[in-house]
Design an enzyme around this catalytic site. Structure first.
Site, PDB file in Angstrom:
ATOM      1  N   GLU A  55       0.887  -1.161   0.000  1.00 24.21           N
ATOM      2  CA  GLU A  55       0.000   0.000   0.000  1.00 24.21           C
ATOM      3  C   GLU A  55       0.927   1.214   0.000  1.00 24.21           C
ATOM      4  O   GLU A  55       1.742   1.376   0.913  1.00 24.21           O
ATOM      5  CB  GLU A  55      -0.871  -0.036   1.267  1.00 24.21           C
ATOM      6  CG  GLU A  55      -2.005   0.949   1.287  1.00 24.21           C
ATOM      7  CD  GLU A  55      -3.207   0.526   0.442  1.00 24.21           C
ATOM      8  OE1 GLU A  55      -3.284  -0.647   0.008  1.00 24.21           O
ATOM      9  OE2 GLU A  55      -4.076   1.386   0.208  1.00 24.21           O
ATOM     10  N   ASP A  79      -4.769  11.466   8.217  1.00 19.84           N
ATOM     11  CA  ASP A  79      -3.541  10.925   8.792  1.00 19.84           C
ATOM     12  C   ASP A  79      -3.127  11.600  10.087  1.00 19.84           C
ATOM     13  O   ASP A  79      -3.230  12.819  10.231  1.00 19.84           O
ATOM     14  CB  ASP A  79      -2.398  11.040   7.774  1.00 19.84           C
ATOM     15  CG  ASP A  79      -2.559  10.033   6.652  1.00 19.84           C
ATOM     16  OD1 ASP A  79      -2.584   8.835   6.959  1.00 19.84           O
ATOM     17  OD2 ASP A  79      -2.696  10.453   5.495  1.00 19.84           O
ATOM     18  N   TYR A 104     -11.080  -1.807   2.283  1.00 16.94           N
ATOM     19  CA  TYR A 104     -10.146  -1.224   3.243  1.00 16.94           C
ATOM     20  C   TYR A 104     -10.952  -0.949   4.508  1.00 16.94           C
ATOM     21  O   TYR A 104     -11.774  -0.037   4.547  1.00 16.94           O
ATOM     22  CB  TYR A 104      -9.515   0.056   2.694  1.00 16.94           C
ATOM     23  CG  TYR A 104      -8.316   0.518   3.503  1.00 16.94           C
ATOM     24  CD1 TYR A 104      -8.453   0.887   4.843  1.00 16.94           C
ATOM     25  CD2 TYR A 104      -7.051   0.576   2.939  1.00 16.94           C
ATOM     26  CE1 TYR A 104      -7.357   1.289   5.588  1.00 16.94           C
ATOM     27  CE2 TYR A 104      -5.946   0.989   3.676  1.00 16.94           C
ATOM     28  CZ  TYR A 104      -6.109   1.340   5.003  1.00 16.94           C
ATOM     29  OH  TYR A 104      -5.033   1.744   5.742  1.00 16.94           O
TER      30      TYR A 104
END
Lengths: 262, 391
Positions: free
Chosen positions: A46, A57, A171
């Site tokens: 990934e 993030d 995911y």
């Protein structure tokens, strides 16, 4: 080119999927790190293309993005990087990135060019299935698999619709929050894997907060088809910036540990 | 989501999956309450008794003489907290209360939205966290102090460019981990749907009042309505009431910072390309790859690389015109206007005054211009003093 389907069919255990920001801390070191990860037993990669404003993030990957950008990473170089990895080994590669970079490149051209470079899918952190129309046709045209995210607060009806749009894997975000290492696995993830397994046959790969061999084992036992480990690995890079040459071996060592545990 | 939240090609909700349920919940609550009699009555009471609405429409006699046409000032600077931000914060804060949320978070640039959110947090007894870029914490220390006095926790954001954009990044990240009890009180007409629609709704009181006041005082609609545009909430708030009045020209004024040509500005409508940031498609300051560029403006409240999606549509359809003025002109007008009228305009609002001043003796004498004075300049005296020391 090796597909996700072939990879999951061949594997007898959960796939090990490390995440790296392309070009962190610089192009050559990053290339050496990713090659070492492949040799150490990564099943799928990934890879992220650094963005200035990565809202999904946590601090570890934010810093990695800044390192990569400061070291001169850009879209063209990211494409070269992927070609070099594919020349080293035919391993499935999923991109994980933010929409603006794709949009500026031109969505259709981005999917076509990166498919040609060797990626298998492009997951866009800030594009939900509500706007999947903007990327499904370009992805199909380029012959790419599709991957979307499911989170613990995704309702089952919506999770079904998401699963229907995923051809590569789902995911599966293990927690409510951003990427980053955690001491404990979220207690939301096991019920989520069970819920997804009851509604779809698409492989379920779990990421966000997966940090230790023990986490990987727990997820595999809960039925995950793959474990995605990002921040914990990126942290190894961050912690060894003063001795870049040592990073590939250290990353490889950690990946072997996870692989063995699974 | 019930709606796509589009303004032409702009807008939408480009967010990580984890935020979708939170935005859905907010959209549903907004549609449920915004026309609800009890909600509306409660909000109107707060607007009136807490915030100080309606605000006056003031005829600026000496400034009008100076520029050679009639300038009316919509006095949002007189509101509690010192800016229009309280309109939106009362609306969203009340919505949070109706939704049963107990915690508020917000981003802030100049600190006006952070302050307004902190006030409303105190008012409703909600725990409040304000995310603010480290540079802005530094240059707007008075507002930081006021927020803390209201009981809010101010979190200094040291990532990225350490300004408003990074404060939004951090607030969004925090929200993804705390969505069940936390309401993200977004400050402007940007961000993912439903924010541009919600914020517009709660700011439209500015335009509704101004339009009525024009008809009462002047007996006709103005020729021009102008406002500064960062994210664009005060501008949408006043424009929205005049959009259907085709004879009224709408002028939005962006911050040209050190000059558009230098690249050191925050004027995406003047010099940006369409892109996606913070959940919405809009004109955006970015490099060739799509990395977001650093912005620069003397006014922290306008220092943002994007702009509300509805402004983008108003620009493309040419219903509104967008111009940009430089820091130097802003500092000039701060001084000129204050000496003319004894009113300190916020550096943000000074942008629209600077545009008005640039039109002096160019417009017919009977031209009526309404300026949205979105905030007061008390918070900016330190910056002005630093750049233009009083001799």
């Amino acid at each position: 080119m090796k597909t996700y389907k072939q990879t999951f069919a061949e594997l007898k255990q959960a796939a090990l999927i490390p995440f790296f920001v392309i070009g962190d801390p610089d192009f050559d070191t990053s290339l050496a790190i990713v090659k070492a990860a492949i040799d150490a037993g990564a099943d799928i990669l990934e890879l992220g293309i650094a963005f200035s404003d990565p809202i999904a993030d946590g601090p570890t990957i934010q810093k990695a993005d800044i390192r990569a950008i400061d070291a001169g990473m850009n879209i063209q170089k990211a494409k070269d990087f992927i070609k070099k990895i594919k020349a080293y080994k035919d391993i499935p590669i999923g991109l994980l990135m933010y929409y603006n970079l794709i949009y500026q490149y031109g969505t259709e051209k981005f999917f076509a060019d990166f498919a040609a470079a060797g990626v298998n899918s492009v997951l866009i952190a800030d594009l939900s299935i509500d706007d999947a129309d903007e990327v499904l046709a370009p992805a199909q045209k380029a012959g790419l698999d599709t991957v979307f995210m499911v989170t613990p607060n995704t309702e089952t009806e919506r999770a079904k619709r998401i699963a229907e749009k995923c051809t590569g894997f789902i995911y599966t975000v293990s927690l409510l929050g951003v990427t980053g290492g955690r001491d404990q696995l979220s207690d939301m993830i096991k019920p989520l894997i069970t819920r997804l397994k009851s509604i779809t046959d698409v492989p379920v790969c779990v990421g966000f907060g997966v940090s230790t061999p023990k986490h990987a084992v727990q997820l595999a036992q809960a039925g995950a088809d793959g474990v995605i480990i990002g921040s914990r690995i990126v942290k190894i890079i961050e912690d060894n910036l003063n001795d870049k040459k040592s990073i590939p071996a250290k990353v490889a060592e950690f990946i072997k540990e996870i692989k063995k545990a699974i | 989501m019930k709606d796509k939240g589009r303004f032409g090609q702009f807008g939408g909700f480009y967010v990580p999956e984890v935020l979708i349920p939170a935005l859905e919940e907010m959209e549903e609550a907004f549609y449920q309450y915004y026309k609800d009699d009890k909600f509306v009555a409660e909000l109107n009471t707060l607007y009136c008794d807490y915030a100080g609405r309606p605000t006056p429409l003031y005829y600026a006699t000496r400034f009008s003489e100076l520029v050679g046409f009639k300038v009316y000032i919509k006095r949002e600077d007189l509101l509690h907290g010192g800016a229009h931000k309280v309109n939106n914060c009362l609306g969203q804060g009340l919505l949070a209360k109706y939704m049963g949320k107990t915690k508020l978070i917000a981003e802030t640039g100049a600190g006006q939205h952070g302050l307004a959110t902190s006030m409303i947090g105190a008012l409703f007894g909600m725990q409040t966290k304000i995310f603010m870029g480290a540079i802005d914490v530094d240059r707007q220390s008075v507002n930081v102090h006021k927020m803390r006095l209201c009981g809010a926790e101010v979190i200094s954001v040291s990532g990225g460019t350490r300004t408003l954009k990074d404060a939004i990044n951090e607030a969004l990240r925090y929200w993804t981990s705390n969505i069940s009890d936390t309401f993200y009180l977004f400050g402007t007409v940007c961000g993912p749907h439903p924010y541009p629609t919600i914020v517009k709704h709660f700011q439209t009181c500015i335009g509704t009042e101004a339009r009525r006041q024009c008809l009462e005082k002047i007996g006709r609609l103005p020729d021009i309505v102008t406002a500064c545009v960062g994210g664009g909430s005060n501008a949408i708030g006043i424009f929205n009431a005049f959009v259907e009045d085709k004879t009224v020209k709408l002028i939005g004024v962006e911050p040209a910072g050190r000059g558009i040509a230098t690249g050191k500005h925050a004027a995406p409508l003047s010099a940006g390309r369409v892109g996606i940031l913070h959940g919405t498609k809009m004109y955006l300051m970015q490099d060739g790859d799509g990395q977001i560029l650093d912005t620069e403006s003397i006014s922290a409240g306008l220092d943002y690389p994007g702009v509300g999606p509805e402004h983008c549509l108003l620009k493309d359809t040419k219903r509104a015109e967008y111009v940009a003025v430089e820091d130097e002109a802003v500092l000039d007008i701060f001084d000129i206007f204050t000496k003319c009228e004894g009113i300190l305009p916020a550096l943000e609002s000074s942008h629209s005054l600077a545009w008005v001043y640039s039109q002096r003796n160019k417009l017919p004498a009977d031209t009526v211009v309404v300026v949205n004075l979105s905030g007061r300049g008390d918070k900016d005296v330190g910056i002005v003093e630093k750049n233009r020391p009083v001799k």
